[in-house]
Design an enzyme around this catalytic site. Structure first.
Site, short mmCIF file in Angstrom:
data_model
loop_
_atom_site.label_atom_id
_atom_site.label_comp_id
_atom_site.label_asym_id
_atom_site.label_seq_id
_atom_site.Cartn_x
_atom_site.Cartn_y
_atom_site.Cartn_z
N LYS A 251 48.00 49.80 57.12
CA LYS A 251 48.37 51.05 56.45
C LYS A 251 49.84 51.39 56.69
O LYS A 251 50.53 51.91 55.80
CB LYS A 251 47.47 52.19 56.94
CG LYS A 251 46.02 52.08 56.49
CD LYS A 251 45.89 52.10 54.98
CE LYS A 251 44.43 52.20 54.54
NZ LYS A 251 44.30 52.14 53.06
N VAL B 226 38.23 61.91 56.50
CA VAL B 226 37.78 62.44 55.21
C VAL B 226 36.27 62.19 55.09
O VAL B 226 35.81 61.07 55.24
CB VAL B 226 38.51 61.77 54.03
CG1 VAL B 226 38.03 62.36 52.70
CG2 VAL B 226 40.02 61.94 54.19
N GLY C 241 34.71 59.29 46.28
CA GLY C 241 35.58 59.78 47.34
C GLY C 241 36.92 60.28 46.85
O GLY C 241 37.01 60.98 45.83
N ILE C 242 37.97 59.91 47.56
CA ILE C 242 39.32 60.39 47.24
C ILE C 242 39.73 59.97 45.84
O ILE C 242 40.27 60.77 45.06
CB ILE C 242 40.33 59.86 48.27
CG1 ILE C 242 40.05 60.43 49.66
CG2 ILE C 242 41.76 60.19 47.85
CD1 ILE C 242 40.85 59.78 50.78
N TYR D 280 43.55 47.81 60.96
CA TYR D 280 43.57 48.87 59.95
C TYR D 280 44.88 49.67 59.98
O TYR D 280 45.55 49.82 58.95
CB TYR D 280 42.37 49.79 60.16
CG TYR D 280 42.27 50.90 59.15
CD1 TYR D 280 41.87 50.65 57.84
CD2 TYR D 280 42.56 52.21 59.50
CE1 TYR D 280 41.76 51.66 56.92
CE2 TYR D 280 42.46 53.24 58.58
CZ TYR D 280 42.06 52.97 57.29
OH TYR D 280 41.97 53.98 56.37
#
Length: 256
Positions: free
Chosen positions: A159, A188, A18-19, A155
């Site tokens: 963050k 994403v 992924g990222i 979540y």
């Protein structure tokens, strides 16, 4: 564009897919040496081999990021193996959903304490690099969920705490050229990622969620990596304490 990263040394938490993997590939393509960690040893080995094929020094480790002592030990060893640390990227995330105590604990221990412990271990290397070269960087991947609250959950707040922490660290270390920034992605999509799994198991929910994106699609990991690597590069030498939102305008907030 030459991002002036050739010969720099970078540490990436969660760098095999992924990222994180896109960040590793992008840094390597710019000539930076890379050390990455993740949970699965086979994925780490494969990623290191592919990165080495790009002509840079690469190393990796299978690390449980929630094990603070193990994470710190690996970062210290990786920094010594690379010959220093110019860039630290915290990309690992639990992605635990819900508002129950277990979700809060998982997100906090991996996302927040992982970043805290990583910076604690890397800061002597980063400080040395900043004093020697005038620039070093810590980049944390957060989420646009930090700024959106449709319902209670762990979540987004977790963050958000990373963005707050980054701002404090940025001000604390600005004088020596050690910069700290965050990147907040929207949705994403990549094979094996959370939105791919949602699309597979909850296609109607995925369609509904994706319909909120004004651009009509999710981001690719590479689009997030481009932002993160730019912030990590010396070309961003006066950018610190910033939260770069890369969400395709899914959020309607105005960022002054």
């Amino acid at each position: 564009m030459d991002l002036k990263l050739k010969g720099k040394n970078a540490i990436i938490l969660g760098g095999t897919r992924g990222i994180g993997r896109s960040i590793a590939d992008t840094l390597a393509a710019e000539g930076a040496n890379v050390a990455l960690c993740a949970r699965h040893a086979d994925q780490v080995t494969e990623a290191v081999s592919e990165l080495e094929a790009l002509g840079i020094k690469a190393t990796g480790g299978s690390v449980d990021i929630t094990d603070g002592a193990a994470l710190k030990a690996w970062i210290k060893a990786a920094g010594e193996e690379l010959g220093g640390i110019d860039i630290l990227i915290s990309n690992a995330g639990a992605m635990a959903q819900g508002n129950d105590p277990d979700a809060w604990k998982k997100n906090f221990e991996l996302d927040v304490l992982g970043a805290v412990n990583a910076f604690d271990a890397a800061s002597p290397f980063l400080t040395k690099a900043a004093k020697a070269n005038g620039d070093a960087a810590f980049v944390i991947i957060t989420s646009i969920s930090a700024a959106i609250a449709d319902s209670a959950g762990s979540y987004g707040p977790v963050k958000a705490s990373l963005i707050h922490m980054a701002k404090g660290l940025a001000r604390q270390h600005a004088g020596i050229g050690l910069r700290v920034n965050t990147v907040s992605p929207g949705m994403v999509y990549f094979e094996g990622g959370i939105w791919h799994m949602v699309e597979t198991n909850q296609p109607e929910f995925f369609k509904q969620a994706n319909s909120r994106n004004p651009m009509g699609r999710c981001a690719t990991p590479q689009e997030i990596a481009n932002a993160a690597v730019f912030l990590a590069s010396p070309l961003s030498s006066y950018t610190t304490g910033a939260n770069l939102i890369v969400d395709g305008a899914v959020s309607n907030r105005v960022n002054f």
